[in-house]
Design an enzyme around this catalytic site. Structure first.
Site, short mmCIF file in Angstrom:
data_model
loop_
_atom_site.label_atom_id
_atom_site.label_comp_id
_atom_site.label_asym_id
_atom_site.label_seq_id
_atom_site.Cartn_x
_atom_site.Cartn_y
_atom_site.Cartn_z
CG ASP A 1 -1.65 -1.24 1.34
OD1 ASP A 1 -2.24 -1.49 0.28
OD2 ASP A 1 -2.06 -1.57 2.50
CB CYS A 2 2.75 3.14 1.88
SG CYS A 2 3.41 2.15 3.42
CB CYS B 1 4.49 6.08 11.38
SG CYS B 1 4.27 4.92 9.82
CG ASP C 1 12.24 17.52 -37.12
OD1 ASP C 1 12.81 18.19 -37.72
OD2 ASP C 1 11.40 16.54 -37.66
#
Length: 753
Positions: A15-16, A409, A453
């Site tokens: 998830d992370c 965290c 270009d």
């Protein structure tokens, strides 16, 4: 030199970036593994290893952390033939030359070759299981969903029993805590053994056990439940981010109508091979990439290029799997298998791009490696120093230390970059803008100069008739006779005349004795008259033109147009002027780039007169008469001045300059070279996609800055409020999981770009 092989897997349950870091560290410890690339945003892992990889060891390592492992499925991100160890050389010659007397001016760039070689082995089969994923079904049916619901039910039951039996309430809450904490603690210790001692699971386990020690079991059980709810929300958000690209694969129909021996039968689309012929009915999605061999129809390519207007295609036109046939019945010759069709290649390129870490993400990863242990140290000092040095309450300060563990965290911080980049890459891919990784996306946001270009990039790459001059004959008659002489020719200028005649509903008459005059023009007899169509120089050598005609031709030449004069029975009767005109959106696109502070420059191999005329129309600085090496030199000179340079070209004749630029952008059609050699590719040949790409990159970088600010800002606020005693464990875990969900949802806004 030791050769390495590459194995690719799907990892369920990530998830992370914290999840990815745990897997990364664990797999790197396996013998023989030289490098690992894990992407939580697309749920993939690429393992580079010397010699065979022990599948059983790999499975145990990943599964012990709570994740599932399966081989990358065929048709989405499986290595192509070139990736499986075959060296493939792409040779592209210059624009075709023609011995034709219209004295046309186009880019004449040199050949180039692009060769790639890599060694990969098929992924290991037979791996299974997952412990941690949201999966494709409803969230409540996943293991993570069931664990969260179970922990919630246990907490409610503990609360009810606690009301009935207050004297044993702590026992009930401890039991409820174990329901949710048990799997978390097992993952924490598995991660510690695999080299990640400071995981969020370990911080959560320490905080929960500590809360029980100070008789806060009810609060500990609630915090664990909130943590599980946060993880569940992260999983749902991450799955939503992945579906943007996965939905592309679902566009290809499961079956196809295969024609064999005059009969049609339904077969699985994935079994089609190059050379097969399929029938595509009106309204059907095309089952494979191919070439139309019979029929014509409007093709809706919105799913491939983002172009909302259907494109008319007939015999010989290329079509792509997943696009929608309009109202015509088509027979299509298959040119690519399911594993190598355009959608499969786009999905593969986007996934590989999302696996590549951007500079900002690499910095955040390095920062979090220092940040998390530092948080643990701060939490420990918070719990110990005030009671020791200032006589504070041990229980109160220990509680604050536990809250700081949860606040610290780094989940929201480390996911702030990859979530935004994954969303931006997915949003771009849905609009036909492929960007190969976060590094390219970050560089695009800082580009100061874009070199374009001309032929095929700023212009359509094919001339059109812009003017018909009459020297005595009606314009329709001039066009009719010129088209008669050019019938059957494949020269670009001949095609321009024939297209203009067809648009006007003119049917060219038959030609007798038609001939090309060896670089001078084309001639023939039509309806008893002798015709010659050639350049002014050739005609003037045969007959006088007169000052008025020469003046008119000079004006057209100054405008960068190629002029062909039609003579009938030795007398000039009219002229046609042709030019490769700018794309309809080129002027507005260049103006949009200027508004964004980006300087533009045209680099072309065309002659100075033609290039200057196109440049004046578009309002862009021009450098003309350039060889490919000259274009590369100019790009390098700009970079030497300290400027960030992007080069936009057709991906064929501009390879040296595309490679030299900070970002090479190939435009048009989705050709193999455009997809494989450039840093970014615009599948729909729209100059307007260049400023759109710049906007997307800048929005992505702004989103990343917002995410980092949210992640660090919330932590800073709750750190202060915890230290002064205003908040505790519950707000701490809400600060962490809440910030992670906010960051993910903010990143998902880019999907709507």
């Amino acid at each position: 030199m030791t050769s390495t092989t590459e194995s690719r897997y799907r990892v369920s349950g990530m998830d992370c970036a914290g999840c990815a870091a745990k897997i990364d560290r664990a797999v790197r410890r396996i013998e023989g593994v030289s490098d690992v690339s894990v992407s939580p945003t697309v749920g993939t892992m690429v393992v580079r290893h010397a010699g065979p990889l022990d599948a059983a060891v790999l499975e145990r390592k990943v599964k012990s952390l709570g994740y599932g492992l399966t081989p990358a499925p065929r048709g989405s991100a499986e290595p192509s033939r070139a990736e499986e160890g075959e060296t493939v050389a792409h040779a592209h010659g210059p624009h075709d030359g023609h011995d034709h007397a219209h004295d046309h001016d186009h880019d004449h760039d040199h050949d180039h070759e692009h060769a790639t070689s890599s060694q990969k082995t098929p992924v290991v089969a037979g791996l299974h299981g997952h412990d941690h994923s949201i999966g494709e079904g409803p969230w409540w049916g996943s293991r993570k969903g069931r664990l969260t619901l179970g922990a919630g039910a246990a907490l409610l039951l503990a609360y009810g029993l606690g009301q009935l039996f207050p004297e044993t309430a702590s026992v009930f809450f401890l039991a409820a805590l174990l329901v949710g904490l048990g799997p978390v603690a097992l993952r924490a210790f598995a991660a510690a053994r695999a080299g990640t001692p400071f995981s969020i699971e370990m911080l959560m386990t320490i905080a929960a056990v500590g809360a029980v020690v100070i008789d806060a079991g009810e609060e500990a059980a609630t915090v664990v439940l909130l943590f599980l709810v946060g993880e569940l929300l992260e999983g749902v958000a991450a799955q939503r981010a992945r579906r943007g690209i996965e939905a592309l694969s679902a566009l290809v129909p499961k079956t196809a109508l295969l024609e064999t021996d005059g009969a049609t039968r339904s077969v699985p689309a994935e079994t089609l091979q190059a050379g097969d012929r399929v029938l595509v009915r009106p309204g059907d999605r095309l089952p494979a990439d191919g070439e139309i061999v019979s029929g014509e129809s409007q093709i809706d390519e919105a799913s491939m290029t983002g172009e909302s207007v259907p494109v008319f295609k007939g015999v010989g036109a290329a079509v792509f799997a997943g696009t929608v046939n309009g109202d015509g019945t088509l027979k299509v010759r298959v040119t690519a298998t399911a594993a190598d069709n355009m959608i499969a290649r786009i999905v593969r390129l986007v996934e590989e791009a999302q696996e590549a870490k951007a500079p900002t993400q690499r910095f955040i990863d390095r920062f979090s490696n220092v940040y998390t242990p530092l948080v643990v140290l701060v939490a420990l000092l918070t719990a110990v120093l005030p009671p020791l040095l200032m006589g504070g309450d041990w229980g109160g300060w220990f509680y604050k230390g536990l809250a700081i563990l949860l606040i610290g965290c780094p989940c929201a911080l480390v996911i702030s970059v990859p979530a935004a980049i994954a969303s931006a890459l997915s949003a771009g891919a849905r609009r036909g803008m492929l960007v190969k990784g976060g590094t390219v996306l970050e560089t695009l946001a800082k580009v100061e100069v874009i070199a374009f270009d001309k032929t095929g990039t700023l212009t359509a790459g094919r001339p059109v008739v812009t003017d018909i001059l009459s020297f005595g004959a009606p314009e329709a008659e001039i066009l009719r006779l010129a088209a008669a002489l050019e019938t059957g020719s494949s020269h670009p200028l001949a095609a321009a005349i024939l297209t203009r005649a067809n648009d006007a509903g003119i049917v060219p008459p038959a030609v007798e004795g038609g001939a090309a005059l060896g670089g001078k023009g084309v001639s023939g007899n039509v309806e008893g008259r002798s015709l010659l169509l050639a350049s002014p120089k050739t005609i003037s050598a045969e007959m006088p033109l007169g000052g008025e005609i020469e003046a008119q031709i000079a004006v057209l030449n100054e405008a960068g147009k190629t002029v062909s004069i039609l003579a009938v029975d030795g007398r000039p009767v009219g002229a046609l002027a042709m030019r490769d005109d700018p794309r309809p959106d080129a002027r507005t696109a260049l103006a949009a780039l200027k508004q964004r502070g980006v300087e533009t420059l045209m680099l072309t191999g065309d002659n100075a007169r033609v290039a200057a005329a196109v440049g004046a129309d578009l309002g862009i600085a021009v450098r003309a008469d350039l060889l490919p090496a000259d274009k590369q030199r100019i790009v390098l000179d700009l970079k030497a001045q300290g400027r960030r340079v992007a080069k936009v070209g057709d991906g064929i004749n501009d390879a040296p300059a595309l490679a030299a630029a900070d970002v090479g952008i190939a435009i048009g059609g989705g050709a193999d070279v455009a997809l494989e050699t450039a840093d970014a590719a615009l599948l729909q040949a729209r100059v307007g996609d260049v400023p759109a790409l710049i906007d997307l990159s800048r929005r992505a970088m702004a989103n990343i800055r917002q995410n980092i600010a949210v992640a660090l800002g919330l932590k800073a606020v709750f750190l202060v409020t915890t230290l002064v005693g205003l908040t505790g464990l519950w707000p701490a875990i809400l600060a962490d999981t809440g910030a992670t969900v906010l960051v993910t949802m903010n990143a998902l806004r880019l999907l709507k770009s």
